[in-house]
Design a protein around this motif. Structure first.
Motif, PDB file in Angstrom:
ATOM      1  N   GLU A  14     -31.985 -25.491 -66.890  1.00 25.34           N
ATOM      2  CA  GLU A  14     -30.583 -25.663 -66.515  1.00 25.34           C
ATOM      3  C   GLU A  14     -29.990 -24.359 -65.989  1.00 25.34           C
ATOM      4  N   LEU A  15     -30.379 -23.248 -66.598  1.00 29.53           N
ATOM      5  CA  LEU A  15     -29.918 -21.950 -66.105  1.00 29.53           C
ATOM      6  C   LEU A  15     -30.425 -21.716 -64.689  1.00 29.53           C
ATOM      7  N   VAL A  16     -31.683 -22.018 -64.462  1.00 34.80           N
ATOM      8  CA  VAL A  16     -32.249 -21.840 -63.126  1.00 34.80           C
ATOM      9  C   VAL A  16     -31.496 -22.700 -62.113  1.00 34.80           C
ATOM     10  N   ALA A  17     -31.174 -23.922 -62.502  1.00 36.76           N
ATOM     11  CA  ALA A  17     -30.431 -24.804 -61.597  1.00 36.76           C
ATOM     12  C   ALA A  17     -29.065 -24.213 -61.271  1.00 36.76           C
ATOM     13  N   ARG A  18     -28.412 -23.637 -62.272  1.00 39.75           N
ATOM     14  CA  ARG A  18     -27.106 -23.008 -62.029  1.00 39.75           C
ATOM     15  C   ARG A  18     -27.241 -21.847 -61.048  1.00 39.75           C
ATOM     16  N   LEU A  19     -28.280 -21.070 -61.227  1.00 38.08           N
ATOM     17  CA  LEU A  19     -28.475 -19.914 -60.351  1.00 38.08           C
ATOM     18  C   LEU A  19     -28.818 -20.355 -58.928  1.00 38.08           C
ATOM     19  N   ARG A  20     -29.652 -21.357 -58.814  1.00 42.00           N
ATOM     20  CA  ARG A  20     -30.033 -21.849 -57.482  1.00 42.00           C
ATOM     21  C   ARG A  20     -28.844 -22.468 -56.748  1.00 42.00           C
ATOM     22  N   ALA A  21     -27.877 -22.962 -57.492  1.00 39.46           N
ATOM     23  CA  ALA A  21     -26.702 -23.571 -56.856  1.00 39.46           C
ATOM     24  C   ALA A  21     -25.900 -22.554 -56.058  1.00 39.46           C
ATOM     25  N   HIS A  22     -26.153 -21.275 -56.289  1.00 41.78           N
ATOM     26  CA  HIS A  22     -25.430 -20.240 -55.556  1.00 41.78           C
ATOM     27  C   HIS A  22     -25.897 -20.124 -54.113  1.00 41.78           C
ATOM     28  N   ALA A  23     -26.866 -20.920 -53.723  1.00 37.53           N
ATOM     29  CA  ALA A  23     -27.303 -20.919 -52.327  1.00 37.53           C
ATOM     30  C   ALA A  23     -26.137 -21.198 -51.390  1.00 37.53           C
ATOM     31  N   ARG A  24     -25.159 -21.979 -51.869  1.00 42.79           N
ATOM     32  CA  ARG A  24     -24.012 -22.288 -51.005  1.00 42.79           C
ATOM     33  C   ARG A  24     -23.116 -21.068 -50.801  1.00 42.79           C
ATOM     34  N   GLN A  25     -23.276 -20.014 -51.630  1.00 44.68           N
ATOM     35  CA  GLN A  25     -22.507 -18.784 -51.461  1.00 44.68           C
ATOM     36  C   GLN A  25     -23.296 -17.712 -50.721  1.00 44.68           C
ATOM     37  N   TYR A  26     -24.546 -18.000 -50.405  1.00 49.85           N
ATOM     38  CA  TYR A  26     -25.423 -17.007 -49.783  1.00 49.85           C
ATOM     39  C   TYR A  26     -24.962 -16.719 -48.358  1.00 49.85           C
ATOM     40  N   HIS A  27     -25.244 -15.519 -47.904  1.00 52.06           N
ATOM     41  CA  HIS A  27     -24.722 -15.103 -46.595  1.00 52.06           C
ATOM     42  C   HIS A  27     -25.374 -15.839 -45.435  1.00 52.06           C
ATOM     43  N   SER A  28     -26.369 -16.663 -45.701  1.00 54.38           N
ATOM     44  CA  SER A  28     -26.918 -17.511 -44.644  1.00 54.38           C
ATOM     45  C   SER A  28     -25.868 -18.480 -44.113  1.00 54.38           C
ATOM     46  N   GLN A  29     -24.818 -18.722 -44.917  1.00 53.18           N
ATOM     47  CA  GLN A  29     -23.742 -19.629 -44.518  1.00 53.18           C
ATOM     48  C   GLN A  29     -22.590 -18.908 -43.818  1.00 53.18           C
ATOM     49  N   HIS A  30     -22.680 -17.601 -43.689  1.00 48.80           N
ATOM     50  CA  HIS A  30     -21.609 -16.830 -43.039  1.00 48.80           C
ATOM     51  C   HIS A  30     -21.555 -17.181 -41.548  1.00 48.80           C
ATOM     52  N   PRO A  31     -20.355 -17.288 -40.974  1.00 49.65           N
ATOM     53  CA  PRO A  31     -20.243 -17.630 -39.548  1.00 49.65           C
ATOM     54  C   PRO A  31     -21.048 -16.711 -38.623  1.00 49.65           C
ATOM     55  N   PHE A  32     -21.086 -15.425 -38.932  1.00 47.54           N
ATOM     56  CA  PHE A  32     -21.849 -14.496 -38.103  1.00 47.54           C
ATOM     57  C   PHE A  32     -23.332 -14.836 -38.146  1.00 47.54           C
ATOM     58  N   HIS A  33     -23.821 -15.148 -39.338  1.00 49.58           N
ATOM     59  CA  HIS A  33     -25.243 -15.468 -39.476  1.00 49.58           C
ATOM     60  C   HIS A  33     -25.572 -16.798 -38.817  1.00 49.58           C
ATOM     61  N   LEU A  34     -24.663 -17.752 -38.910  1.00 51.30           N
ATOM     62  CA  LEU A  34     -24.874 -19.028 -38.242  1.00 51.30           C
ATOM     63  C   LEU A  34     -24.953 -18.835 -36.733  1.00 51.30           C
ATOM     64  N   ARG A  35     -24.074 -17.981 -36.197  1.00 52.05           N
ATOM     65  CA  ARG A  35     -24.117 -17.686 -34.769  1.00 52.05           C
ATOM     66  C   ARG A  35     -25.430 -16.995 -34.390  1.00 52.05           C
ATOM     67  N   MET A  36     -25.917 -16.132 -35.263  1.00 56.80           N
ATOM     68  CA  MET A  36     -27.180 -15.458 -35.010  1.00 56.80           C
ATOM     69  C   MET A  36     -28.306 -16.478 -34.863  1.00 56.80           C
ATOM     70  N   ASN A  37     -28.372 -17.415 -35.786  1.00 56.68           N
ATOM     71  CA  ASN A  37     -29.451 -18.402 -35.761  1.00 56.68           C
ATOM     72  C   ASN A  37     -29.302 -19.404 -34.626  1.00 56.68           C
ATOM     73  N   GLN A  38     -28.104 -19.496 -34.072  1.00 54.64           N
ATOM     74  CA  GLN A  38     -27.877 -20.386 -32.930  1.00 54.64           C
ATOM     75  C   GLN A  38     -28.155 -19.691 -31.600  1.00 54.64           C
ATOM     76  N   GLY A  39     -28.517 -18.418 -31.669  1.00 52.60           N
ATOM     77  CA  GLY A  39     -28.779 -17.660 -30.451  1.00 52.60           C
ATOM     78  C   GLY A  39     -27.534 -17.242 -29.713  1.00 52.60           C
ATOM     79  N   ALA A  40     -26.398 -17.204 -30.419  1.00 53.16           N
ATOM     80  CA  ALA A  40     -25.111 -16.963 -29.771  1.00 53.16           C
ATOM     81  C   ALA A  40     -24.672 -15.508 -29.785  1.00 53.16           C
ATOM     82  N   LEU A  41     -25.418 -14.616 -30.405  1.00 51.95           N
ATOM     83  CA  LEU A  41     -25.015 -13.210 -30.448  1.00 51.95           C
ATOM     84  C   LEU A  41     -25.454 -12.474 -29.189  1.00 51.95           C
ATOM     85  N   THR A  42     -24.637 -11.543 -28.761  1.00 50.45           N
ATOM     86  CA  THR A  42     -24.992 -10.683 -27.631  1.00 50.45           C
ATOM     87  C   THR A  42     -25.952  -9.601 -28.103  1.00 50.45           C
TER      88      THR A  42
END
Length: 257
Positions: A14-42
């Motif tokens: 259960e502790l591991v599940a709580r910790l893994r739930a923080h994936a939604r706070q990870y910087h992979s969800q940041h708008p800048f990072h999303l733009r990076m993965n979309q090929g939108a950065l100069t």
């Protein structure tokens, strides 16, 4: 936090599940990072990210050394020290080994000189504050909490795989050899997160200890998010505008293969 007592918190799974739930706070969800993965950065934005992120990369072995200095468990220290060697490299592997070197090569592949990466001239104040806060956390908090903060590595393999695919697809102007750091982390991050998770589940038995571990991971997610916040508002880096006195003293560095 490291002492075990009779007050029982959530079971380890259960502790591991709580910790893994923080994936939604990870910087992979940041708008800048999303733009990076979309090929939108100069190219200038990519260079800005690489230069700013270096301040964090450079601090990783310092953070890990702080954890080691507070850790009384020799078995943990023997495994944790591998992280420092992964980033600093070893004398046996030569001066071109390690994650810091790999990141410098990424910077060169993006059109930055070693001098301008190493002297932090492009690093934004917000990035400095975030990196300093992370190192201070590792130095001053109980060592198991500092270990828990590293569990953002649980989410790193997916991020690295997506980032590598995006760079190979969209940013073909970057020499593929410069992407080796991302390839290395595909192997290192799962190994490191497994060890950290073993430590946290073994030592965090009470509700208070588990809450502290979760708070440490939240803090680390905030650090990474803050780094991207500051990077997103940085000016794109144009190689024509990066002249600096230090460059003259590092002319050979710019020619490094």
């Amino acid at each position: 936090m490291t002492a075990l007592d009779d007050r029982t918190g959530a079971p380890p799974d259960e502790l591991v599940a709580r910790l893994r739930a923080h994936a939604r706070q990870y910087h992979s969800q940041h708008p800048f990072h999303l733009r990076m993965n979309q090929g939108a950065l100069t190219p200038g934005e990519i260079r800005g990210w690489v230069a700013n992120r270096f301040a964090y990369q450079e601090a990783i072995p310092v953070k890990d050394a702080a954890i080691l200095s507070n850790c009384p468990d020799v078995a943990v220290r023997r495994r944790w020290i591998r992280r420092i060697l992964d980033h600093d490299g070893t004398a046996a592997d030569g001066p071109t080994s390690g994650g810091i070197e790999a990141w410098l090569r990424l910077g060169e592949a993006c059109g930055l000189s070693r001098a301008e990466i190493l002297d932090h001239r492009h690093v934004r104040p917000g990035v400095r504050f975030a990196v300093d806060a992370y190192v201070t956390f590792a130095r001053t908090r109980p060592w198991v909490e500092a270990v828990a903060s590293s569990l953002t590595e649980l989410f790193a393999p997916d991020l690295m795989a997506e980032r590598l695919a995006a760079f190979e697809r969209y940013y073909t102007w970057i020499d593929p050899d410069g992407l080796q750091y991302f390839r290395n982390r595909l192997v290192q991050a799962p190994r490191d997160s497994e060890h950290a998770l073993e430590i946290v589940t073994a030592h965090c038995r009470t509700p208070e200890q588990q809450d502290a571990a979760e708070a440490a991971l939240t803090f680390k997610c905030d650090v990474l998010w803050a780094i991207l916040d500051a990077t997103e508002h940085a000016h794109p880096i144009d190689p024509a505008d990066t002249a600096h006195p230090a460059d003259a003293a590092h002319a050979d560095d710019r020619a490094h293969p």
